[in-house]
Scaffold this motif. Structure first.
Motif, PDB file in Angstrom:
ATOM      1  N   ILE A   7       0.841  -1.200   0.000  1.00  0.00           N
ATOM      2  CA  ILE A   7       0.000   0.000   0.000  1.00  0.00           C
ATOM      3  C   ILE A   7       0.875   1.249   0.000  1.00  0.00           C
ATOM      4  CG2 ILE A   7      -1.883   1.154   1.224  1.00  0.00           C
ATOM      5  CD1 ILE A   7      -2.140  -1.595   2.835  1.00  0.00           C
ATOM      6  N   ALA A   8       0.538   2.188  -0.862  1.00  0.00           N
ATOM      7  CA  ALA A   8       1.251   3.468  -0.890  1.00  0.00           C
ATOM      8  C   ALA A   8       0.420   4.538  -0.198  1.00  0.00           C
ATOM      9  CB  ALA A   8       1.523   3.883  -2.333  1.00  0.00           C
ATOM     10  N   VAL A   9       1.117   5.551   0.324  1.00  0.00           N
ATOM     11  CA  VAL A   9       0.441   6.721   0.898  1.00  0.00           C
ATOM     12  C   VAL A   9       0.817   7.935   0.064  1.00  0.00           C
ATOM     13  CG1 VAL A   9       0.174   8.202   2.936  1.00  0.00           C
ATOM     14  CG2 VAL A   9       0.499   5.739   3.227  1.00  0.00           C
ATOM     15  N   LEU A  10      -0.194   8.731  -0.288  1.00  0.00           N
ATOM     16  CA  LEU A  10       0.014   9.962  -1.040  1.00  0.00           C
ATOM     17  C   LEU A  10      -0.585  11.111  -0.244  1.00  0.00           C
ATOM     18  CD1 LEU A  10       0.634  11.631  -3.661  1.00  0.00           C
ATOM     19  CD2 LEU A  10      -1.587  10.858  -4.530  1.00  0.00           C
ATOM     20  N   ASN A  15      -0.299  19.033   3.308  1.00  0.00           N
ATOM     21  CA  ASN A  15      -0.183  18.166   4.489  1.00  0.00           C
ATOM     22  C   ASN A  15       1.071  18.559   5.269  1.00  0.00           C
ATOM     23  OD1 ASN A  15      -1.754  15.081   4.587  1.00  0.00           O
ATOM     24  ND2 ASN A  15      -2.127  16.432   2.851  1.00  0.00           N
ATOM     25  N   ASP A  16       1.969  19.246   4.564  1.00  0.00           N
ATOM     26  CA  ASP A  16       3.110  19.873   5.237  1.00  0.00           C
ATOM     27  C   ASP A  16       3.997  18.907   6.031  1.00  0.00           C
ATOM     28  OD1 ASP A  16       3.997  22.389   4.950  1.00  0.00           O
ATOM     29  OD2 ASP A  16       3.209  23.143   6.825  1.00  0.00           O
ATOM     30  N   ILE A  17       4.257  17.745   5.463  1.00  0.00           N
ATOM     31  CA  ILE A  17       5.106  16.764   6.143  1.00  0.00           C
ATOM     32  C   ILE A  17       6.567  17.076   5.819  1.00  0.00           C
ATOM     33  CG2 ILE A  17       5.628  14.297   6.392  1.00  0.00           C
ATOM     34  CD1 ILE A  17       2.764  13.801   5.189  1.00  0.00           C
ATOM     35  N   PRO A  18       7.432  17.222   6.825  1.00  0.00           N
ATOM     36  CA  PRO A  18       8.838  17.518   6.549  1.00  0.00           C
ATOM     37  C   PRO A  18       9.491  16.418   5.702  1.00  0.00           C
ATOM     38  CG  PRO A  18       8.357  17.821   8.885  1.00  0.00           C
ATOM     39  CD  PRO A  18       7.146  17.184   8.276  1.00  0.00           C
ATOM     40  N   GLN A  19      10.450  16.821   4.895  1.00  0.00           N
ATOM     41  CA  GLN A  19      11.080  15.901   3.944  1.00  0.00           C
ATOM     42  C   GLN A  19      11.618  14.631   4.603  1.00  0.00           C
ATOM     43  OE1 GLN A  19      10.973  16.460   0.519  1.00  0.00           O
ATOM     44  NE2 GLN A  19      11.605  14.308   0.502  1.00  0.00           N
ATOM     45  N   HIS A  26       8.236   6.732   3.153  1.00  0.00           N
ATOM     46  CA  HIS A  26       7.996   6.525   1.707  1.00  0.00           C
ATOM     47  C   HIS A  26       6.662   7.128   1.261  1.00  0.00           C
ATOM     48  CE1 HIS A  26      11.317   3.717   2.108  1.00  0.00           C
ATOM     49  NE2 HIS A  26      10.631   3.070   3.032  1.00  0.00           N
ATOM     50  N   ILE A  27       6.386   8.352   1.692  1.00  0.00           N
ATOM     51  CA  ILE A  27       5.120   8.995   1.331  1.00  0.00           C
ATOM     52  C   ILE A  27       5.302   9.818   0.055  1.00  0.00           C
ATOM     53  CG2 ILE A  27       3.385  10.707   2.065  1.00  0.00           C
ATOM     54  CD1 ILE A  27       3.971   9.784   4.977  1.00  0.00           C
ATOM     55  N   TYR A  28       4.416   9.580  -0.910  1.00  0.00           N
ATOM     56  CA  TYR A  28       4.418  10.363  -2.154  1.00  0.00           C
ATOM     57  C   TYR A  28       3.721  11.698  -1.903  1.00  0.00           C
ATOM     58  CZ  TYR A  28       5.562   5.995  -4.614  1.00  0.00           C
ATOM     59  OH  TYR A  28       6.178   4.848  -5.054  1.00  0.00           O
ATOM     60  N   THR A  29       4.123  12.737  -2.642  1.00  0.00           N
ATOM     61  CA  THR A  29       3.451  14.031  -2.465  1.00  0.00           C
ATOM     62  C   THR A  29       2.952  14.600  -3.784  1.00  0.00           C
ATOM     63  OG1 THR A  29       5.562  15.179  -2.585  1.00  0.00           O
ATOM     64  CG2 THR A  29       4.680  14.787  -0.395  1.00  0.00           C
ATOM     65  N   LEU A  30       1.946  15.434  -3.630  1.00  0.00           N
ATOM     66  CA  LEU A  30       1.300  16.063  -4.778  1.00  0.00           C
ATOM     67  C   LEU A  30       1.284  17.565  -4.525  1.00  0.00           C
ATOM     68  CD1 LEU A  30      -0.294  15.191  -7.300  1.00  0.00           C
ATOM     69  CD2 LEU A  30      -2.306  14.996  -5.823  1.00  0.00           C
ATOM     70  N   SER A  89      -4.122  11.244   1.612  1.00  0.00           N
ATOM     71  CA  SER A  89      -4.479  12.185   2.671  1.00  0.00           C
ATOM     72  C   SER A  89      -4.595  13.572   2.042  1.00  0.00           C
ATOM     73  CB  SER A  89      -3.387  12.166   3.749  1.00  0.00           C
ATOM     74  OG  SER A  89      -3.611  13.200   4.686  1.00  0.00           O
ATOM     75  N   ALA A  90      -5.829  14.106   2.023  1.00  0.00           N
ATOM     76  CA  ALA A  90      -6.070  15.401   1.363  1.00  0.00           C
ATOM     77  C   ALA A  90      -6.494  16.448   2.383  1.00  0.00           C
ATOM     78  CB  ALA A  90      -7.152  15.254   0.300  1.00  0.00           C
ATOM     79  N   ILE A  91      -6.034  17.668   2.177  1.00  0.00           N
ATOM     80  CA  ILE A  91      -6.433  18.743   3.087  1.00  0.00           C
ATOM     81  C   ILE A  91      -7.935  18.998   2.982  1.00  0.00           C
ATOM     82  CG2 ILE A  91      -4.258  19.945   3.325  1.00  0.00           C
ATOM     83  CD1 ILE A  91      -5.400  21.915   1.131  1.00  0.00           C
TER      84      ILE A  91
END
Length: 287
Positions: A7-10, A15-19, A26-30, A89-91
């Motif tokens: 399972i992937a998390v995007l 969401n402002d997660i620090p790098q 292993h979280i993908y970002t948009l 996870s969407a704002i």
């Protein structure tokens, strides 16, 4: 890379997660978009928070949703990396159309199972939902269980923040239910959170900056109480020194946090809140 069929998390960039946490889990970002009259930039990819604050004097940019092709390309990349199940996870849908845009696009993707979670929150309080999902995946839970636990965790996450001035929230049309205090100038500094509909609301009113910082500290302690299992974040928008003061005051809670994050909020969030933001993100989990 993780095993196939895992399972992937995007998470969107607000969401402002620090790098370092994006890398660790292993979280993908948009990225959302920042648009100046003469150019557009991807949030945190092509532009830094510092650059946004520096340019405020000449232009306050507009912000917009992730581009449809960026959303499609991101899902294609996740698929190519061997994942066919994704938790997004969407704002808050009460503050942005991002959640809806991702949902619409995800509906057209046949060969992946995609669940988009409306966090009804913003910034790291949304990010904590993504991190929580990632922790459940690491624990080896099946997809449906990760989804249900993550959806239940949404209401355990809280953002509390104060701003230097309300003018940026007003200009961006994101003032929500905070507007009631605009008439009472007198240096009233609201502490703002997201309500159950995921829009901004005033949870406390204090006079002056010092009291505002103290109130954030007090409310954090109150919220965490005797809990031992929690995530905590202290963030700022062009207010680094004051953030360090808050961190010092909350040192014991910082040390005790299961996940701790700190730093400058994303450029898109900075556009809407202006310089001088101080905030706290809290997720309280079962002890």
């Amino acid at each position: 890379m993780m095993k196939a069929n895992s399972i992937a998390v995007l998470a969107d960039s607000c969401n402002d997660i620090p790098q370092e946490l994006l890398d660790k889990y292993h979280i993908y970002t948009l990225p959302l978009m920042i648009n100046y009259k003469n150019a557009s930039y991807r949030d945190r990819v092509d532009i830094t928070p510092e650059q946004v604050y520096e340019r405020f004097q000449e232009e306050i940019p507009k912000t917009s949703l992730p581009l449809p092709e960026t959303i499609a390309d991101t899902f294609a990349k996740i698929k190519a990396d061997g994942f066919d199940q994704v938790i997004v996870s969407a704002i808050s849908s009460g503050l942005s159309g991002t959640c809806q845009a991702i949902r619409l696009l995800a509906e057209d993707i046949q060969d992946m199972q995609i669940v988009v979670i409306d966090t009804l929150n913003i910034a790291i309080a949304s990010g904590f939902v993504a991190l929580y999902a990632a922790e459940q995946i690491e624990a080896g839970l099946p997809f449906d269980e990760v989804v249900s636990k993550t959806q239940a965790a949404v209401k355990k996450s809280t953002i509390l923040f104060g701003v230097g001035t309300l003018e940026y929230l007003m200009k961006g049309g994101r003032i929500g239910k905070v507007s009631g205090i605009l008439g009472s100038a007198l240096n009233i500094k609201p502490i703002i959170s997201c309500n159950e509909e995921g829009i901004y609301d005033t949870v406390a009113k204090v006079r002056g900056r010092k009291q505002s910082i103290q109130k954030l500290i007090d409310m954090t302690r109150e919220k965490l109480g005797q809990h031992k299992n929690y995530y905590l974040s202290i963030c700022h928008g062009d207010a680094y020194e004051e953030m360090l003061v808050m961190k010092e005051q909350l040192k014991d809670l910082v040390t005790g946090a299961k996940i701790y994050a700190e730093g400058q909020i994303s450029p898109v969030l900075g556009v809407h809140t202006g310089p001088g933001l101080l905030g706290v993100g809290i997720m309280v989990l079962e002890d």
